[in-house]
Enzyme design. Structure first.
Site, short mmCIF file in Angstrom:
data_model
loop_
_atom_site.label_atom_id
_atom_site.label_comp_id
_atom_site.label_asym_id
_atom_site.label_seq_id
_atom_site.Cartn_x
_atom_site.Cartn_y
_atom_site.Cartn_z
N ASP A 1 0.88 -1.02 -0.12
CA ASP A 1 0.36 0.32 0.03
C ASP A 1 1.49 1.01 0.07
O ASP A 1 0.47 2.01 -0.89
CB ASP A 1 -0.95 0.17 1.61
CG ASP A 1 -2.13 -0.80 1.37
OD1 ASP A 1 -2.03 -1.69 -0.50
OD2 ASP A 1 -2.97 -0.78 2.45
N ASP B 1 -14.49 7.61 -3.66
CA ASP B 1 -14.67 6.45 -4.01
C ASP B 1 -15.51 5.62 -3.74
O ASP B 1 -15.63 4.23 -3.70
CB ASP B 1 -13.78 5.48 -3.26
CG ASP B 1 -12.94 6.69 -2.02
OD1 ASP B 1 -14.08 6.97 -1.67
OD2 ASP B 1 -12.16 6.04 -2.07
N HIS C 1 -5.75 8.22 6.62
CA HIS C 1 -5.61 7.15 6.91
C HIS C 1 -4.57 7.12 8.00
O HIS C 1 -4.01 6.12 8.22
CB HIS C 1 -5.48 5.93 5.74
CG HIS C 1 -7.09 5.50 5.71
ND1 HIS C 1 -7.62 5.05 6.54
CD2 HIS C 1 -7.31 5.10 3.83
CE1 HIS C 1 -8.63 5.19 5.85
NE2 HIS C 1 -8.56 4.66 3.99
N GLY D 1 -3.16 2.66 4.50
CA GLY D 1 -4.02 2.83 3.68
C GLY D 1 -4.01 3.91 2.40
O GLY D 1 -4.32 4.94 1.28
N TYR E 1 -10.63 6.29 -7.42
CA TYR E 1 -9.54 4.65 -7.67
C TYR E 1 -9.77 5.31 -9.55
O TYR E 1 -9.02 4.05 -10.08
CB TYR E 1 -8.75 4.15 -6.64
CG TYR E 1 -8.80 4.26 -5.96
CD1 TYR E 1 -6.93 4.84 -5.36
CD2 TYR E 1 -9.53 4.53 -4.62
CE1 TYR E 1 -7.54 5.29 -4.20
CE2 TYR E 1 -9.25 4.52 -3.18
CZ TYR E 1 -7.60 6.02 -3.53
OH TYR E 1 -7.88 5.85 -2.21
N HIS F 1 -13.89 5.38 2.31
CA HIS F 1 -13.33 3.91 3.95
C HIS F 1 -13.92 5.23 4.91
O HIS F 1 -13.39 6.82 5.60
CB HIS F 1 -11.53 3.76 3.39
CG HIS F 1 -11.55 3.16 1.80
ND1 HIS F 1 -11.30 3.92 0.81
CD2 HIS F 1 -11.43 1.93 2.10
CE1 HIS F 1 -11.16 2.84 -0.33
NE2 HIS F 1 -11.43 2.13 0.43
#
Ligand SMILES: [Zn+2]
Lengths: 385, 216
Positions: A92, A259, A134, A142, A303, A172
């Site tokens: 990541d 996202d 994150h 993340g 993304y 998220h």
């Protein structure tokens, strides 16, 4: 009437680049700027350069040792062995050249936004390179190295003693920001996200409400996988105004990950471009109502950089700079011509997703009911107005 | 993992000669459900908040002459003497089974000589389970249905290794379908796709993350 809104940007933002195959790709910012310019929604006079975040400022949130490791990893031939225990050198968050400098600039952009808005020079400021929600005190996670939202909020607390409402609409959970201010009653973190049952990072349960003095000042709205626009917006409109009016912030900081769109390859929410106009619109209205319009908007996840991010973030900028984008707006052909050859997918011809292009959601009533229950429980212990 | 790794060490206790009133006070003050009764450092009994409340005068009925007398009675008159306990070196899963089988909420932890070392409650076990499942750590959940055959866990695990994907925890449980098992991996990545693609390429069925078409 045009509002005074700053667009914080530097071409160096593109140096936040893990590698060419990595899903986190800041080319999406350049694509957004191109789209905005071709639609005549952004002028040179809107642009403001970011600054670097000082080590002292990063240390408001991050451990010194972690900052040192990030610096070292960005300048070493090989990733230092120690780095792995700080979350660096993973799939990541692989180390990359000048990773400290690139990330400190993204953080500095959000700090610049805070300064401009608090000084009253601008009413709103947008920093699309920010939203790295994150990032933890001593750990990359993340795709996020430093947490610009946390640093900027800590800075707003320290320098201006401001009460900060943080609104996170990334798919998220905004875990890094939540944990950084978990016991602080002057920072209310509110996150709308896909349930962490399966999705990273796994937290963001309704029962995470804050600790000690800060109890009730962390609010989580975990939505079911495959939630679509109507149910998503119902939750947003049910929770945000109530919490914002109850909390009475001095400034609003938003994280605008996009996202949650049905095209996003990393998550399982099923929203369309519609929510990306409504999200900043309500945040802006509440900022006008409650805190003299003071609002800082950051980017975040996203993304599908071809079909989703440039459109979503263009809507964000248009809303905050007081420019209406009508429902039937078409994407300029010049923009499509510029990017279609590179894109692995057909680019969208219109700003909004026409109805009926996405398949119906099975079990939709069930998901809607479940989300309604979630909203009710999320509101149990937080400030309400 | 051993009981001594997760038990609480500072235990609230009463002596057998203490009054029911004192036990009641401690139940309220510390918000606990069980108090071990200890004499000279050794466990001699246990009382629960229910035992204490059952013994107390009713708050509904009119006061009786003997109310005060009951509250002053020694704990030893109402305590349970046949206490189910755990040993500090027991495995956590044994202790969990003891709680479950006996339908009780806590286990005093004692040595071979009945010395009280700690207490283990359902909450401690649940918290440990959460930690073991890796849910407290930023991670994604991947669930794979496999044939119930020897070596499959190793085969699937190898795919994670090849994708250099760090695994926080693994759970194996009987699947919904006959002859199948489900493997749940919590992995330290926001992007589980690169590994789930490989798992599917290897011919296994990924149950989660689920696709929209599989929802109905
Ligand atoms: Zn995200």
């Amino acid at each position: 009437m045009k509002r005074k809104t700053a667009f914080i940007h530097s071409n160096d933002y593109l140096n936040y680049n893990f590698n060419d195959d990595h899903p986190f790709n800041q080319k999406r910012i350049a694509m957004t700027i191109d789209l905005l310019r071709m639609m005549n929604l952004l002028e040179d006079s809107d642009l403001v350069a970011p600054r670097m975040a000082e080590d002292e400022e990063l240390a408001l949130i991050h451990d010194r040792q972690y900052i040192e490791v990030v610096k070292e990893a960005g300048h070493a031939e090989q990733t230092p062995a120690l780095a792995a225990s700080f979350g660096i050198g993973t799939e990541d968050c692989p180390a990359f050249v000048n990773m400290h400098e690139a990330t400190a600039l993204a953080v500095g952009g959000t700090l610049r936004a805070a300064e401009l808005v608090m000084a009253g020079e601008y009413q709103h400021a947008v920093n699309l390179a920010g939203g790295l929600h994150h990032g933890f005190r001593g750990r990359a996670s993340g795709f996020c190295i430093y947490n610009d939202c946390s640093v900027a909020i800590a800075y707003l607390r320290q320098k201006y003693d401001a009460r900060v409402l943080y609104i996170d609409t990334d798919a998220h959970h905004g875990d890094g920001v939540q944990w950084a201010f978990y016991d602080d009653p002057n920072v209310l973190t509110l996150s709308f996200h896909e349930t962490g049952k399966y999705l990273f990072p796994g937290t963001g349960n309704i029962t995470e409400r804050g600790d000690g003095q800060g109890y009730g000042f962390s609010v989580n709205v975990p939505l079911d996988a495959f939630t679509e626009d109507d149910s998503w917006l119902e939750a947003y409109y049910a929770v945000l105004p109530t919490v914002a009016r109850g909390f009475k912030p001095d400034i609003i900081v938003t994280q605008n990950g996009c996202d949650a769109h049905t095209f996003d390859p990393l998550t399982h929410l099923s929203t369309t471009m519609r929510i990306y106009q409504e999200v900043p619109r309500l945040a802006r209205d509440l900022a006008d109502e409650l805190c003299d319009g003071r609002l800082i908007a950051t980017g975040g996840g996203g993304y599908d950089i071809w079909r989703v991010v440039p459109r979503a973030w263009s809507l964000l900028w248009a809303e905050l700079s007081g420019q209406d984008v009508p429902q039937d707006t078409r994407i300029p052909q010049t923009w499509i011509d510029k990017y279609q050859a590179e894109s692995p997918v057909q680019l969208a011809p219109t700003m909004f997703d026409p109805e009926g292009i996405f398949p119906d959601i099975p079990r939709r009533p069930e998901i809607t009911t479940k989300n309604k229950n979630t909203v009710e429980k999320a509101l149990l212990y937080c400030p309400k107005g | 993992m051993l009981v001594e790794d997760i038990m609480k060490r500072d235990v609230i206790t009463v002596a057998p000669t203490d009054s029911i009133r004192l036990a009641l006070l401690k139940v309220h003050q510390y918000r606990i459900r069980h108090i071990p009764v200890v004499e000279d450092g050794k466990l001699v009994g246990i009382i629960s908040d229910r035992d204490v409340r059952d013994a107390c005068p009713s708050i509904i009925s009119a006061p009786h002459d003997d109310d005060d007398q009951i509250m002053n009675t020694a704990v030893s008159t109402i305590m349970r003497k046949d206490v189910i306990t755990a040993h500090p070196l027991d495995f956590v899963e044994e202790a969990a089974l003891a709680l479950y089988d006996n339908r009780i909420g806590s286990l005093p932890v004692v040595t071979d000589r009945d010395e009280l070392m700690g207490i283990l409650t359902e909450t401690d076990i649940l918290y440990t389970l959460v930690e073991l499942m890796g849910v407290h750590y930023p991670s994604s959940h991947i669930e794979v249905e496999v044939d119930d055959q020897i070596g499959i866990l190793a085969d699937v695990s190898n795919i994670f290794k090849e994708a250099s994907c760090s695994v926080t925890s693994v759970l194996v449980f009987p699947g919904k379908h006959l002859g199948k098992k489900n493997l749940v991996f919590r992995v330290q990545t926001i992007n589980p796709r690169h590994v789930t693609d490989k798992i599917e390429e290897a011919g296994y069925h990924v149950v989660w993350p689920r696709k929209l078409e599989e929802l109905s």
